[in-house]
Design a protein around this motif. Sequence first.
Motif, short mmCIF file in Angstrom:
data_model
loop_
_atom_site.label_atom_id
_atom_site.label_comp_id
_atom_site.label_asym_id
_atom_site.label_seq_id
_atom_site.Cartn_x
_atom_site.Cartn_y
_atom_site.Cartn_z
N ARG A 1 -74.67 50.28 4.32
CA ARG A 1 -75.35 49.00 4.14
C ARG A 1 -76.76 49.28 3.65
O ARG A 1 -77.47 50.10 4.23
CB ARG A 1 -75.37 48.20 5.45
CG ARG A 1 -76.19 46.92 5.39
CD ARG A 1 -75.96 46.05 6.60
NE ARG A 1 -74.64 45.40 6.55
CZ ARG A 1 -74.16 44.62 7.53
NH1 ARG A 1 -74.88 44.44 8.62
NH2 ARG A 1 -72.98 44.07 7.40
N ASP A 2 -77.15 48.60 2.57
CA ASP A 2 -78.42 48.89 1.91
C ASP A 2 -79.62 48.66 2.82
O ASP A 2 -80.62 49.35 2.73
CB ASP A 2 -78.55 48.03 0.65
CG ASP A 2 -79.69 48.50 -0.25
OD1 ASP A 2 -79.79 49.71 -0.46
OD2 ASP A 2 -80.46 47.65 -0.72
N SER A 3 -79.52 47.70 3.73
CA SER A 3 -80.65 47.38 4.61
C SER A 3 -80.78 48.32 5.80
O SER A 3 -81.75 48.25 6.54
CB SER A 3 -80.53 45.94 5.11
OG SER A 3 -79.32 45.77 5.84
N GLU A 4 -79.79 49.19 6.01
CA GLU A 4 -79.83 50.14 7.12
C GLU A 4 -80.41 51.47 6.62
O GLU A 4 -79.81 52.14 5.78
CB GLU A 4 -78.43 50.37 7.69
CG GLU A 4 -77.85 49.18 8.42
CD GLU A 4 -78.56 48.90 9.73
OE1 GLU A 4 -79.29 49.80 10.21
OE2 GLU A 4 -78.41 47.78 10.24
N PHE A 5 -81.58 51.83 7.13
CA PHE A 5 -82.24 53.06 6.68
C PHE A 5 -81.42 54.30 7.04
O PHE A 5 -81.50 55.32 6.35
CB PHE A 5 -83.63 53.16 7.30
CG PHE A 5 -84.46 54.28 6.73
CD1 PHE A 5 -84.86 54.28 5.41
CD2 PHE A 5 -84.83 55.36 7.53
CE1 PHE A 5 -85.61 55.31 4.88
CE2 PHE A 5 -85.59 56.40 7.01
CZ PHE A 5 -85.98 56.38 5.68
N SER A 6 -80.61 54.21 8.09
CA SER A 6 -79.76 55.35 8.47
C SER A 6 -78.79 55.71 7.36
O SER A 6 -78.39 56.86 7.22
CB SER A 6 -79.00 55.04 9.76
OG SER A 6 -79.88 54.85 10.85
N SER A 7 -78.38 54.72 6.57
CA SER A 7 -77.48 55.00 5.45
C SER A 7 -78.16 55.88 4.42
O SER A 7 -77.57 56.83 3.89
CB SER A 7 -77.03 53.69 4.80
OG SER A 7 -76.26 52.92 5.70
N HIS A 8 -79.44 55.61 4.13
CA HIS A 8 -80.18 56.40 3.15
C HIS A 8 -80.47 57.81 3.69
O HIS A 8 -80.42 58.79 2.95
CB HIS A 8 -81.48 55.69 2.79
CG HIS A 8 -81.27 54.30 2.26
ND1 HIS A 8 -80.78 54.06 1.00
CD2 HIS A 8 -81.45 53.09 2.84
CE1 HIS A 8 -80.70 52.74 0.82
NE2 HIS A 8 -81.09 52.13 1.93
#
Length: 381
Positions: free
Chosen positions: A88-95
Motif C-alpha cells: 500500500r502506497d501510504s504505508e511506509f513499511s512497504s517502501h
Amino acid sequence: DAREAVNQAAAVASAAENDEEKENNDDDEDVEMSDENKENGTGGGEVPKLSSIFAPPTHLTYRGGGGFQGARTVAKDSKRWLLVNLQRDSEFSSHVLNRDVWRDELVENLIREGFIFWQTMDSTDEGKTYSQRYRVYAFPHIAIIDPRTGRSLWSKEGWTQEKPFDAEAFAEMAMDFCSKHSFDKGPVAPSQPPAKKPGAKTPSTRDFMTEEEQLQAAMAASLEAGTDAKYDNDDDEDEYVMDDDDDEVEYLGTEDEMRDEASKQKSQPEPRPEPEPEPEPKKPPSFIEALLSIEVGEEPSDGGRIQLRMPDAKRMVRKFSSSDTVRTIYAFVAHSSEEAKGGKPFSLMSGFPPKDLEGSIDSTIGDCGLAGQAITVRWKD
C-alpha cells in the motif's frame, strides 16, 4: 502521509545536491579523479535519489503477462513456490521493504533459487482481487502460495517500524520453509477438525452431574475397586509354594560303579587350553572423527560468505575460500557443535529443492556455487 514524506525528503536531497554542484562550479581548483574512482563511479557521480532507493525490485519480480495467474502458471511449470508481496502506497513499511529486504544479497539469492516473485499495489485490480480472495487486512502483506492448488502456505502482514520484518527474518523463514516443503511430495491438504465421537461433550453441554448421577458413579467405582481387589488377592495366593528340596537325597551308585567312573576320568586326556582370541583389527575412524581431525584454519578475508542454519535455529555466517572443498564446511560445522563433537551425525542441505551436499563433499565450494548461499544443518535420524 508516507508518500508525502518520501517526496519531501527527495526534494530536500535534490536541493542539497544542486547547492553542492554550484559550489563546485565556483571553485577554480581542478580536481582529477583517480583511475580507481573512475572505475567505481565515485567522486563526481550522481547521488542515488530516494525514488530509486525505495523503488520496487523489478530485477526480482515477475514481469510477464497474466498478473497473479500468469505468475502462478510460471511457478507451477518451473516447480517453484509463488512469493506474493501486496503493498500500500501510504504505508511506509512497504517502501522500507523494497529498500532493506528485497535488495539484500542473501534474500535475492533465496528468491531466485526457489520462488517466482509477484508484487503489486493494493489499489490495482489484481491487488483488489487478491485481497478479497486471500482476505488481506493489513499492509504490507507477504505470502507463499502453492501454485499447484493456490493455497496459502504462509503469510505475514501489517508490521510496524518498531517491530520490523527485516531481511534476516525473511531469510530465516524462507530457509525453514524450503527445508520443510518440497515439490517431490504432493500438495498439503487443509487440516480438518477431528470427528466428534458419539456422545462426546460439546461446548454447550453441561459439565455437572445431578445427585442421582453422582450416586450411580460412586456405586460403579466401588464395584470396580472390589473386583480389582479380588483379582489382587487371587494373585497373592499363587505366590506361596511349599519347598521340599531338603528331603531330596542324591544317588551316587554302588562302589563298583563309582570305581569304574573314577578310572574313566583318569584315562581321559587333559583338555587343551583354548587359544587366546586374536585382537580385533583397528576400526577406521568414523565420518565425524575424520571431520574433527581436519584443521579448518582462519577465516579468509576475501572468501565467499555462507550462512549456516543450525538445528537449534541459530545462524552462523563465515567466509570460505572458493578453492576449499565442501568437506571444509562439514569440518567447520563439526568443530562448532558440541553434539557433533560427541558423534551425532548430521547432513548439510542447500539449494531448491534442498539437496544433500554429501555427494559433492570433495568438490570445491566454487564449483558447487555455494558462495553467498544459505545451508541448513540437519541431524540424521
